[in-house]
Design a protein around this motif. Structure first.
Motif, PDB file in Angstrom:
ATOM      1  N   PHE A  44       0.812  -1.209   0.000  1.00 32.00           N
ATOM      2  CA  PHE A  44       0.000   0.000   0.000  1.00 32.00           C
ATOM      3  C   PHE A  44       0.849   1.264   0.000  1.00 32.00           C
ATOM      4  N   ASP A  45       1.943   1.279   0.741  1.00 29.78           N
ATOM      5  CA  ASP A  45       2.767   2.483   0.841  1.00 29.78           C
ATOM      6  C   ASP A  45       3.374   2.897  -0.494  1.00 29.78           C
ATOM      7  N   ASP A  46       3.405   1.981  -1.459  1.00 30.76           N
ATOM      8  CA  ASP A  46       3.915   2.347  -2.775  1.00 30.76           C
ATOM      9  C   ASP A  46       3.029   3.388  -3.443  1.00 30.76           C
ATOM     10  N   LEU A  47       1.770   3.462  -3.026  1.00 29.82           N
ATOM     11  CA  LEU A  47       0.858   4.466  -3.592  1.00 29.82           C
ATOM     12  C   LEU A  47       1.196   5.870  -3.115  1.00 29.82           C
ATOM     13  N   LEU A  48       2.106   5.960  -2.146  1.00 30.57           N
ATOM     14  CA  LEU A  48       2.509   7.262  -1.608  1.00 30.57           C
ATOM     15  C   LEU A  48       3.800   7.765  -2.231  1.00 30.57           C
ATOM     16  N   SER A  49       4.233   7.130  -3.314  1.00 32.95           N
ATOM     17  CA  SER A  49       5.533   7.458  -3.908  1.00 32.95           C
ATOM     18  C   SER A  49       5.559   8.814  -4.597  1.00 32.95           C
ATOM     19  N   GLY A  50       4.387   9.386  -4.856  1.00 31.20           N
ATOM     20  CA  GLY A  50       4.340  10.657  -5.574  1.00 31.20           C
ATOM     21  C   GLY A  50       4.140  10.481  -7.060  1.00 31.20           C
ATOM     22  N   ASP A  51       4.186   9.237  -7.535  1.00 33.35           N
ATOM     23  CA  ASP A  51       3.929   8.979  -8.948  1.00 33.35           C
ATOM     24  C   ASP A  51       2.456   9.229  -9.258  1.00 33.35           C
ATOM     25  N   ARG A  52       2.152   9.439 -10.547  1.00 36.42           N
ATOM     26  CA  ARG A  52       0.772   9.602 -10.958  1.00 36.42           C
ATOM     27  C   ARG A  52       0.178   8.216 -11.202  1.00 36.42           C
ATOM     28  N   PHE A  53      -0.828   7.870 -10.406  1.00 37.72           N
ATOM     29  CA  PHE A  53      -1.462   6.569 -10.524  1.00 37.72           C
ATOM     30  C   PHE A  53      -2.883   6.723 -11.067  1.00 37.72           C
ATOM     31  N   THR A  54      -3.313   5.724 -11.821  1.00 36.33           N
ATOM     32  CA  THR A  54      -4.683   5.677 -12.308  1.00 36.33           C
ATOM     33  C   THR A  54      -5.439   4.562 -11.578  1.00 36.33           C
ATOM     34  N   TYR A  55      -6.745   4.746 -11.447  1.00 40.83           N
ATOM     35  CA  TYR A  55      -7.543   3.700 -10.812  1.00 40.83           C
ATOM     36  C   TYR A  55      -8.864   3.533 -11.578  1.00 40.83           C
ATOM     37  N   SER A  56      -9.305   2.296 -11.680  1.00 42.65           N
ATOM     38  CA  SER A  56     -10.544   2.008 -12.383  1.00 42.65           C
ATOM     39  C   SER A  56     -11.711   1.996 -11.411  1.00 42.65           C
ATOM     40  N   VAL A  57     -12.887   2.417 -11.874  1.00 39.88           N
ATOM     41  CA  VAL A  57     -14.097   2.395 -11.065  1.00 39.88           C
ATOM     42  C   VAL A  57     -15.236   1.816 -11.900  1.00 39.88           C
ATOM     43  N   SER A  58     -16.280   1.377 -11.206  1.00 44.55           N
ATOM     44  CA  SER A  58     -17.403   0.702 -11.861  1.00 44.55           C
ATOM     45  C   SER A  58     -18.469   1.673 -12.351  1.00 44.55           C
ATOM     46  N   GLY A  59     -18.146   2.943 -12.413  1.00 42.23           N
ATOM     47  CA  GLY A  59     -19.078   3.955 -12.887  1.00 42.23           C
ATOM     48  C   GLY A  59     -18.855   5.264 -12.159  1.00 42.23           C
ATOM     49  N   ILE A  60     -19.210   6.363 -12.809  1.00 39.90           N
ATOM     50  CA  ILE A  60     -19.056   7.683 -12.206  1.00 39.90           C
ATOM     51  C   ILE A  60     -20.011   7.842 -11.023  1.00 39.90           C
ATOM     52  N   GLY A  61     -19.482   8.285  -9.900  1.00 40.71           N
ATOM     53  CA  GLY A  61     -20.300   8.534  -8.722  1.00 40.71           C
ATOM     54  C   GLY A  61     -20.657   7.309  -7.922  1.00 40.71           C
ATOM     55  N   THR A  62     -20.118   6.155  -8.294  1.00 40.97           N
ATOM     56  CA  THR A  62     -20.375   4.925  -7.535  1.00 40.97           C
ATOM     57  C   THR A  62     -19.551   4.949  -6.243  1.00 40.97           C
ATOM     58  N   PRO A  63     -19.929   4.129  -5.260  1.00 40.89           N
ATOM     59  CA  PRO A  63     -19.130   4.089  -4.027  1.00 40.89           C
ATOM     60  C   PRO A  63     -17.635   3.853  -4.251  1.00 40.89           C
ATOM     61  N   PRO A  64     -17.220   2.913  -5.161  1.00 34.37           N
ATOM     62  CA  PRO A  64     -15.773   2.769  -5.379  1.00 34.37           C
ATOM     63  C   PRO A  64     -15.113   4.048  -5.888  1.00 34.37           C
ATOM     64  N   HIS A  65     -15.833   4.797  -6.742  1.00 31.27           N
ATOM     65  CA  HIS A  65     -15.294   6.057  -7.252  1.00 31.27           C
ATOM     66  C   HIS A  65     -15.110   7.054  -6.111  1.00 31.27           C
ATOM     67  N   ILE A  66     -16.159   7.222  -5.315  1.00 33.63           N
ATOM     68  CA  ILE A  66     -16.093   8.180  -4.209  1.00 33.63           C
ATOM     69  C   ILE A  66     -15.033   7.759  -3.192  1.00 33.63           C
ATOM     70  N   ASN A  67     -14.991   6.468  -2.874  1.00 32.25           N
ATOM     71  CA  ASN A  67     -14.013   5.980  -1.902  1.00 32.25           C
ATOM     72  C   ASN A  67     -12.584   6.225  -2.358  1.00 32.25           C
ATOM     73  N   ALA A  68     -12.297   5.947  -3.642  1.00 33.20           N
ATOM     74  CA  ALA A  68     -10.937   6.137  -4.156  1.00 33.20           C
ATOM     75  C   ALA A  68     -10.585   7.614  -4.211  1.00 33.20           C
ATOM     76  N   ALA A  69     -11.578   8.459  -4.510  1.00 34.46           N
ATOM     77  CA  ALA A  69     -11.325   9.906  -4.519  1.00 34.46           C
ATOM     78  C   ALA A  69     -10.998  10.391  -3.108  1.00 34.46           C
ATOM     79  N   ILE A  70     -11.748   9.892  -2.118  1.00 33.70           N
ATOM     80  CA  ILE A  70     -11.479  10.244  -0.718  1.00 33.70           C
ATOM     81  C   ILE A  70     -10.098   9.731  -0.306  1.00 33.70           C
ATOM     82  N   LEU A  71      -9.763   8.520  -0.746  1.00 34.23           N
ATOM     83  CA  LEU A  71      -8.459   7.932  -0.425  1.00 34.23           C
ATOM     84  C   LEU A  71      -7.330   8.810  -0.952  1.00 34.23           C
TER      85      LEU A  71
END
Length: 332
Positions: free
Chosen positions: A149-176
């Motif tokens: 998990f700490d690799d996500l803090l490297s400062g690199d630009r990461f992309t993440y997939s979601v199951s639709g705009i405004g879905t809980p996974p989208h909101i959760n990843a945005a909050i993360l």
């Protein structure tokens, strides 16, 4: 199921029994001194606001089967899909509040009333019982180069997939991303399947998706789990080595979990609700339902979470509205 939760079921049974005894003592008696018939005296309809054959429908039918054994009546499952659950709950809200029409649904269908135009609110329903949850797992491809998990803090630009705009996974990843101060960019897909495949194929850096969708790929070695989001902040029995976001000091207060529950029309007699509650909780101990939950990686709610599930959904609705506004996410 934990001993704590089984004890809760037993306690509910005692309360339900006392409630029915009190109710019977206050009702009119027949000529021979017998009390009026107890609830239920006819078939019950369970409205499922999603399509037949999906995971919610399969879970509902397993739960209904178990409830039938306790209630000694037939439960008719009716699928009323449409508008992210709004169609089905609209149908329920228009019914008589006598306990003979109930729903089994993920909480998102209730939350929709705060996000879109709907003919109901949270106050249109009385909660009966919280049943289970669907955890989220942060995953990455085995070929991504991300190992923890700490690799996500490297400062690199990461992309993440979601199951639709405004879905809980989208909101959760945005909050993360906001909580971590990380440089995350969303890649939306039409459904959890394509979003998961994007992670498997290393077309995105990571994803935060339902356990039921990603666990088969974790078990095959195609996806690496980095962290989990659970209802009680505890690790999953089937991923004991994977830390929770709570352990990783991520602020999860505004994140959303899929919680499934049973509800009925507002104003239903409390004694009737207790009878339904006893039956619903007892049904979760049946082999049919337990097998479904295990196969879909869906833990039962613990006693504390079960007791507050509907209030949690109300809080989720408010934080979801705030998150949509904060991150400029427009629902489709």
């Amino acid at each position: 199921m934990s001993n704590r939760f089984r004890a809760s079921v037993a306690g509910v049974a005692v309360v339900a029994g006392l409630s029915m005894l009190t109710a019977c003592s206050s009702t009119a008696s027949t000529a021979d001194g017998a009390a009026e018939p107890d609830f239920p005296t006819k078939d019950i309809t369970m409205v499922v606001p999603y399509a037949a054959g999906g995971p919610t429908d399969i879970a509902a039918r397993a739960l209904a089967k178990g409830m039938e054994e306790t209630l000694e009546t037939t439960i008719i499952v009716e699928n009323k899909p449409g508008a992210s659950g709004i169609t089905g709950l609209s149908e329920l809200s228009s019914k008589k509040n006598d306990g003979y029409t109930i729903t089994f649904t993920p909480g998102d269908a209730f939350v929709q009333s705060e996000l879109r135009t709907a003919p109901y609110t949270f106050d249109s329903f009385d909660p009966v019982a919280g049943i289970m949850t669907q955890p989220y797992i942060v995953v990455t491809s085995k070929d991504s180069g991300i190992k923890e998990f700490d690799d996500l803090l490297s400062g690199d630009r990461f992309t993440y997939s979601v199951s639709g705009i405004g879905t809980p996974p989208h909101i959760n990843a945005a909050i993360l991303g906001d909580d971590l101060g990380a440089n995350f960019a969303v890649v939306p897909f039409d459904g959890a399947g394509p979003a998961t495949q994007a992670a498997v194929g290393n077309n995105v850096s990571f994803a935060m998706l339902d356990a039921s969708g990603v666990m088969p790929f974790i078990e095959s070695g195609d996806l690496l789990p980095l962290a989990v989001l659970t209802s009680n902040g505890e690790r999953l029995d089937y991923l004991p080595e994977v830390p929770t976001l709570n352990e990783l000091d991520v602020d999860v207060d505004d994140m959303t979990l899929t919680i499934y529950g049973v509800a009925t029309v507002a104003g239903t007699d409390e004694a009737v609700i207790e009878v339904l509650r006893e039956a619903a909780l007892e049904a979760t101990t049946s082999k049919t339902f337990a097998d479904f939950a295990e196969q879909n990686y869906a833990p039962m709610l613990d006693e504390e979470t079960e007791a507050t599930w509907y209030d949690s959904l109300k809080a989720t609705a408010k934080t979801t509205v705030a998150a949509l506004k904060k991150f400029g996410i427009e629902l489709q």
